[in-house]
Scaffold this active site. Structure first.
Site, short mmCIF file in Angstrom:
data_model
loop_
_atom_site.label_atom_id
_atom_site.label_comp_id
_atom_site.label_asym_id
_atom_site.label_seq_id
_atom_site.Cartn_x
_atom_site.Cartn_y
_atom_site.Cartn_z
N GLU A 1 0.90 -1.26 -0.11
CA GLU A 1 -0.02 0.05 -0.02
C GLU A 1 0.93 1.41 0.15
OE1 GLU A 1 -2.82 -0.45 -0.66
OE2 GLU A 1 -3.50 -2.26 0.19
N CYS B 1 -2.61 8.68 2.72
CA CYS B 1 -2.16 8.23 1.17
C CYS B 1 -3.25 8.68 0.19
CB CYS B 1 -1.87 6.80 0.98
SG CYS B 1 -0.84 6.08 2.25
C1 SIN Z 1 -3.22 5.41 4.30
O1 SIN Z 1 -3.27 6.72 4.51
O2 SIN Z 1 -2.51 4.63 4.18
C2 SIN Z 1 -4.65 4.84 4.89
C3 SIN Z 1 -5.93 5.84 4.64
C4 SIN Z 1 -7.01 5.03 5.23
O3 SIN Z 1 -7.15 3.78 5.35
O4 SIN Z 1 -8.18 5.67 4.66
#
Ligand code: SIN
Length: 486
Positions: free
Chosen positions: A256, A290
């Protein structure tokens, strides 16, 4: 820190069901990013500690895998209930070490727990299949089995939920797990370990090794033949290194990685809904997710109206220590993170953008950046290609749908995208044309344990959460039963 359960604040690693100091005896400080206050010191685990954790996980693997799905489900259920029961303490720990405001920390604990609840239910649904056979003397079956020991490397931006999103499916599938949390936020990981211990996971099934020597510890995880799968959430740069390292032992990987989310507002959008969606998607966790909108693309006809209304809302944020009940946005994780955001904004300003609100570091502390909206951003600016990871929203202008799609896809990333329109035909056209794993349509909040989270292109491999999330933790095994006489 005032906790109802002070014993959730742990400072040693959790290996083979025991709280252990680092083999080296070293410890490292954990600090509150809002003010630099030292919260505690934690065992600075290294390669020997990770090695011990992997050995313990491997020793526990066969027994955990052969427990009934129902037993695994029940222990996961207990873990879920304990997390919910202690959510206030977990949120307080999370805010203290990560900085996000308490309401957001509390939401993260609920979000993290939802993965444990979901996969406690999925544990009983890891079903195989019977396939049509090529001849009458054969029957073809497919079974799903735990992949084996899982190694997880988790980030500081969601110190609770990124652990549960990996650990819960792994444990449900029958895998033992070793976790290396980010060194900025080890306390949430250790608190989760304390509750996992209480929930009754057998020794060796769940292990946490904290430490500052991330690449050395990571190398032990990627090179060990005992580890069959690596799950990582973090930057694309580090993800690529880990994938290369995993190649030597042909491990399955889930990655991820970074994002560069476009948020497209078409002329026919409901502008209030678009402003609300952009606020939610851009400024969550001070812009440090992210899937945060990175580039807000607004069509000519509503550009000025959107910019004015959006900036007026952004001005309502109150920066502060996440523990302060007046604060609605916390600090960035480190001074370096703030330096990077400053450099990106300076680059945009020097190339013709203007800040309609914010635009510089805040005076209340060296980790704080003012919630910012930049007008007249262009693809020549660094903010078009680089992940900002801070509370800065650059507004780009486009003329038509084709141009919006081209701009949106003009990146190596492919995690999340958002668009706002009231035209149903456009909904389908744009949704199918965007090269992203997650698409919010008239919606700025997409994350849920019931939906698959993951990206395309250089944003990663694999999906977390939902009915698909278990697939990354199982092997498909094909059984060919021959010699039948009917
Ligand atoms: C992330 O920023 O990696 C996760 C964000 C989310 O699960 O909403």
């Amino acid at each position: 820190m005032q906790l109802q359960r002070p014993d959730l604040l742990r400072d040693n690693n959790y290996i083979n069901g025991q709280w252990q100091a680092a083999a080296s005896g070293r410890r490292f400080p954990v600090e509150n990013p809002a003010n630099g206050e030292k919260l505690t010191e934690v065992a600075d685990g290294g390669t020997a500690d990770m090695d011990a954790a992997i050995t313990a996980a491997d020793a526990a693997q066969a027994a955990w895998q052969s427990e009934t799905p129902k037993t695994r489900a029940q222990i996961l259920q207990r873990w879920y209930q304990l997390i919910i029961e202690h959510r206030r303490d977990l949120a307080a720990i999370l805010t203290a070490e990560q900085g996000k405001v308490l309401a957001e920390a509390d939401a993260e604990i609920g979000y993290g727990a939802s993965y444990v609840e979901w996969f406690s239910e999925e544990a009983k649904r890891i079903d195989g299949d019977i396939l049509a056979a090529p001849s009458r003397d054969k029957r073809l079956l497919v079974i799903k089995q735990a992949i084996g020991v899982v190694a997880a490397i988790t980030p500081w931006n969601f110190p609770n939920a990124m652990i549960t999103r990996k650990a819960a499916p792994a444990l449900a599938a029958g895998c033992c797990i070793v976790i290396k949390p980010a060194h900025e936020t080890p306390l949430s990981a250790l608190a989760l370990a304390a509750l996992a211990d209480e929930a009754g996971f057998p020794a060796g099934v769940f292990n946490v090794v904290c430490g500052t020597q991330a690449s050395d510890i990571g190398s032990v995880m990627t090179s060990s033949p005992l580890v069959r799968k690596l799950s990582f959430t973090g930057s694309t740069r580090v993800g690529k290194i880990l994938m290369e390292q995993c190649a030597a032992t042909v491990k399955k990987t889930s990655m991820e990685l970074g994002g560069n989310a476009p948020f497209i507002v078409f002329d026919d959008a409901d502008i209030d809904a678009a402003v609300a969606g952009a606020l939610a998607s851009k400024y969550r966790n001070a812009g440090q997710t992210c899937i945060c909108s990175n580039r807000i693309l607004v069509q000519d006809g509503i550009y000025d109206a959107f910019a004015a209304r959006f900036a007026a809302e952004v001005q309502q944020f109150r920066l502060g220590d996440g523990r302060d009940s007046d604060a609605t946005m916390g600090p960035l994780i480190t001074r370096q993170a703030c330096d990077k955001v400053t450099a990106l904004v300076d680059d945009a300003l020097s190339k013709g953008a203007s800040a309609i609100t914010g635009g510089r570091r805040a005076s209340i502390g060296e980790h704080f950046f003012e919630p910012t909206v930049l007008r007249d951003a262009t693809p020549a600016m660094r903010v078009f290609q680089e992940e900002i990871f801070g509370p800065v929203a650059p507004l780009f202008r486009f003329e038509d749908e084709q141009q919006a799609i081209a701009l949106a896809n003009d990146t190596n990333y492919g995690l999340a995208a958002y668009f706002y329109t009231q035209n149903l035909n456009r909904v389908w056209r744009v949704a199918e044309a965007l090269e992203y794993g997650i698409i919010g349509i008239n919606e700025g909040v997409t994350s849920s344990e019931m939906a698959p989270f993951g990206g395309m292109k250089e944003s990663g491999i694999g999906r977390e959460g939902s009915k698909y999330g278990i697939d990354d933790y199982v092997e498909l095994k094909y059984l060919c039963l021959g010699g039948l006489d009917n």
